[in-house]
Structures are given as structure tokens and as C-alpha cells.
Write a protein that holds these residues in place. Sequence first.
Motif, PDB file in Angstrom:
ATOM      1  N   ILE A   1       0.838  -1.206   0.000  1.00 19.16           N
ATOM      2  CA  ILE A   1       0.000   0.000   0.000  1.00 19.16           C
ATOM      3  C   ILE A   1       0.871   1.253   0.000  1.00 19.16           C
ATOM      4  O   ILE A   1       0.567   2.228  -0.681  1.00 19.16           O
ATOM      5  CB  ILE A   1      -0.981  -0.024   1.186  1.00 19.16           C
ATOM      6  CG1 ILE A   1      -2.000  -1.157   0.991  1.00 19.16           C
ATOM      7  CG2 ILE A   1      -1.688   1.321   1.340  1.00 19.16           C
ATOM      8  CD1 ILE A   1      -2.816  -1.481   2.224  1.00 19.16           C
TER       9      ILE A   1
ATOM     10  N   THR B   1      -1.722   5.344   6.554  1.00 21.21           N
ATOM     11  CA  THR B   1      -1.861   6.485   7.450  1.00 21.21           C
ATOM     12  C   THR B   1      -0.484   6.840   8.015  1.00 21.21           C
ATOM     13  O   THR B   1       0.468   6.054   7.870  1.00 21.21           O
ATOM     14  CB  THR B   1      -2.790   6.142   8.626  1.00 21.21           C
ATOM     15  OG1 THR B   1      -2.180   5.117   9.403  1.00 21.21           O
ATOM     16  CG2 THR B   1      -4.178   5.710   8.154  1.00 21.21           C
TER      17      THR B   1
ATOM     18  N   GLY C   1      -0.236   2.847  -3.143  1.00 21.49           N
ATOM     19  CA  GLY C   1      -1.458   3.469  -2.661  1.00 21.49           C
ATOM     20  C   GLY C   1      -1.551   4.946  -2.957  1.00 21.49           C
ATOM     21  O   GLY C   1      -0.560   5.565  -3.306  1.00 21.49           O
ATOM     22  N   PRO C   2      -2.737   5.535  -2.867  1.00 24.64           N
ATOM     23  CA  PRO C   2      -3.971   4.809  -2.589  1.00 24.64           C
ATOM     24  C   PRO C   2      -4.320   3.867  -3.745  1.00 24.64           C
ATOM     25  O   PRO C   2      -4.133   4.213  -4.904  1.00 24.64           O
ATOM     26  CB  PRO C   2      -5.020   5.901  -2.435  1.00 24.64           C
ATOM     27  CG  PRO C   2      -4.443   7.118  -3.060  1.00 24.64           C
ATOM     28  CD  PRO C   2      -2.955   6.959  -3.061  1.00 24.64           C
TER      29      PRO C   2
ATOM     30  N   GLU D   1       2.854   4.470   8.365  1.00 28.47           N
ATOM     31  CA  GLU D   1       4.202   4.867   7.932  1.00 28.47           C
ATOM     32  C   GLU D   1       5.209   4.680   9.056  1.00 28.47           C
ATOM     33  O   GLU D   1       6.317   4.190   8.834  1.00 28.47           O
ATOM     34  CB  GLU D   1       4.200   6.321   7.460  1.00 28.47           C
ATOM     35  CG  GLU D   1       3.461   6.531   6.160  1.00 28.47           C
ATOM     36  CD  GLU D   1       3.356   8.002   5.770  1.00 28.47           C
ATOM     37  OE1 GLU D   1       4.050   8.844   6.391  1.00 28.47           O
ATOM     38  OE2 GLU D   1       2.589   8.296   4.847  1.00 28.47           O
TER      39      GLU D   1
ATOM     40  N   VAL E   1      -4.073   1.857   8.096  1.00 33.18           N
ATOM     41  CA  VAL E   1      -4.547   2.045   6.729  1.00 33.18           C
ATOM     42  C   VAL E   1      -5.884   2.772   6.788  1.00 33.18           C
ATOM     43  O   VAL E   1      -6.707   2.500   7.663  1.00 33.18           O
ATOM     44  CB  VAL E   1      -4.714   0.677   6.012  1.00 33.18           C
ATOM     45  CG1 VAL E   1      -5.394   0.828   4.667  1.00 33.18           C
ATOM     46  CG2 VAL E   1      -3.369  -0.014   5.853  1.00 33.18           C
ATOM     47  N   GLU E   2      -6.069   3.693   5.866  1.00 32.91           N
ATOM     48  CA  GLU E   2      -7.347   4.378   5.741  1.00 32.91           C
ATOM     49  C   GLU E   2      -8.093   3.791   4.552  1.00 32.91           C
ATOM     50  O   GLU E   2      -7.530   3.631   3.468  1.00 32.91           O
ATOM     51  CB  GLU E   2      -7.129   5.873   5.524  1.00 32.91           C
ATOM     52  CG  GLU E   2      -8.419   6.651   5.455  1.00 32.91           C
ATOM     53  CD  GLU E   2      -8.174   8.141   5.326  1.00 32.91           C
ATOM     54  OE1 GLU E   2      -9.076   8.819   4.806  1.00 32.91           O
ATOM     55  OE2 GLU E   2      -7.101   8.606   5.723  1.00 32.91           O
ATOM     56  N   LYS E   3      -9.342   3.472   4.775  1.00 36.11           N
ATOM     57  CA  LYS E   3     -10.187   2.899   3.734  1.00 36.11           C
ATOM     58  C   LYS E   3     -11.099   3.989   3.199  1.00 36.11           C
ATOM     59  O   LYS E   3     -11.824   4.634   3.955  1.00 36.11           O
ATOM     60  CB  LYS E   3     -11.012   1.761   4.340  1.00 36.11           C
ATOM     61  CG  LYS E   3     -11.890   1.007   3.390  1.00 36.11           C
ATOM     62  CD  LYS E   3     -12.583  -0.111   4.176  1.00 36.11           C
ATOM     63  CE  LYS E   3     -13.487  -0.952   3.359  1.00 36.11           C
ATOM     64  NZ  LYS E   3     -14.095  -2.029   4.182  1.00 36.11           N
TER      65      LYS E   3
ATOM     66  N   SER F   1     -10.767   2.068  -1.662  1.00 38.57           N
ATOM     67  CA  SER F   1      -9.350   2.363  -1.835  1.00 38.57           C
ATOM     68  C   SER F   1      -8.674   2.262  -0.468  1.00 38.57           C
ATOM     69  O   SER F   1      -9.316   2.454   0.570  1.00 38.57           O
ATOM     70  CB  SER F   1      -9.149   3.759  -2.422  1.00 38.57           C
ATOM     71  OG  SER F   1      -9.593   4.748  -1.521  1.00 38.57           O
ATOM     72  N   TYR F   2      -7.388   1.966  -0.494  1.00 38.95           N
ATOM     73  CA  TYR F   2      -6.621   1.784   0.733  1.00 38.95           C
ATOM     74  C   TYR F   2      -5.374   2.657   0.657  1.00 38.95           C
ATOM     75  O   TYR F   2      -4.677   2.661  -0.354  1.00 38.95           O
ATOM     76  CB  TYR F   2      -6.245   0.316   0.916  1.00 38.95           C
ATOM     77  CG  TYR F   2      -7.469  -0.551   1.059  1.00 38.95           C
ATOM     78  CD1 TYR F   2      -8.050  -0.753   2.297  1.00 38.95           C
ATOM     79  CD2 TYR F   2      -8.079  -1.125  -0.053  1.00 38.95           C
ATOM     80  CE1 TYR F   2      -9.202  -1.516   2.430  1.00 38.95           C
ATOM     81  CE2 TYR F   2      -9.215  -1.893   0.070  1.00 38.95           C
ATOM     82  CZ  TYR F   2      -9.780  -2.083   1.317  1.00 38.95           C
ATOM     83  OH  TYR F   2     -10.920  -2.837   1.449  1.00 38.95           O
ATOM     84  N   GLU F   3      -5.125   3.405   1.738  1.00 33.91           N
ATOM     85  CA  GLU F   3      -3.986   4.310   1.784  1.00 33.91           C
ATOM     86  C   GLU F   3      -3.344   4.228   3.169  1.00 33.91           C
ATOM     87  O   GLU F   3      -4.032   4.143   4.183  1.00 33.91           O
ATOM     88  CB  GLU F   3      -4.458   5.737   1.501  1.00 33.91           C
ATOM     89  CG  GLU F   3      -3.350   6.737   1.410  1.00 33.91           C
ATOM     90  CD  GLU F   3      -3.849   8.086   0.900  1.00 33.91           C
ATOM     91  OE1 GLU F   3      -2.994   8.929   0.601  1.00 33.91           O
ATOM     92  OE2 GLU F   3      -5.069   8.298   0.810  1.00 33.91           O
TER      93      GLU F   3
END
Length: 104
Positions: free
Chosen positions: A26, A82, A30-31, A86, A67-69, A78-80
Motif C-alpha cells: 500500500i 496512514t 497506494g492509494p 508509515e 490504513v485508511e479505507k 481504496s486503501y492508503e
Amino acid sequence: MAQADRSAMRAAPNLTAFQRDLLFVIASIGPAKGLAVKEELSDYYAAEINHGRLYPNLDTLVDSGYVEKGQMDKRTNSYELTPAGERVLESRRQWETERFGGDV
């Protein structure tokens, strides 16, 4: 060491290797939608990753705050990564570097 760094170092060992791999993927693409993450991991593992393994682990990472959905459309999430995600990856890389002398 800052408090956030210590908590990231404590969190990293609690993740499975698969969950850490999800975070790395990711972070690199990502996202991204779940299927893109799945394809990237399938290539790395040289094996098909089934939905029953992928999405529960993504949900765990979302629930953990790594992870932010988001939503791309009505059917596609989508997945990114956070900032907490990190920090977990940075902590892991630091741990690896300390053990392998920077040859990672």
C-alpha cells in the motif's frame, strides 16, 4: 526516542508478515483498490491471494489505524497508508537495518 516511535516499534511485532507485506504494498502503490493490492502480492508470493485472506487483513489494518479505507465508487474501496502505518514501516526498516547493517 519519541513516544510515537516507541509505540510504532511495539506495534510492528504484533503484525503478521502478511499484514506487514500489505503495508509495504500500500505504501508503494497506494492509494489503491483492493484488487491492485491483491495482484501485487500475488506476484510477490507467486501464488493467488484469495479474498478471504486479503480483505479481513486489510480490515484489521484499517481497525488498527495503519490504513485508511476510502471509496472510489459504489463498489470499489481504496486503501492508503496512514501516518501511523508509515511509522510502523519506518520502525520495521530501522529494526532490519540494525540487524543487517544497512544491507537491506
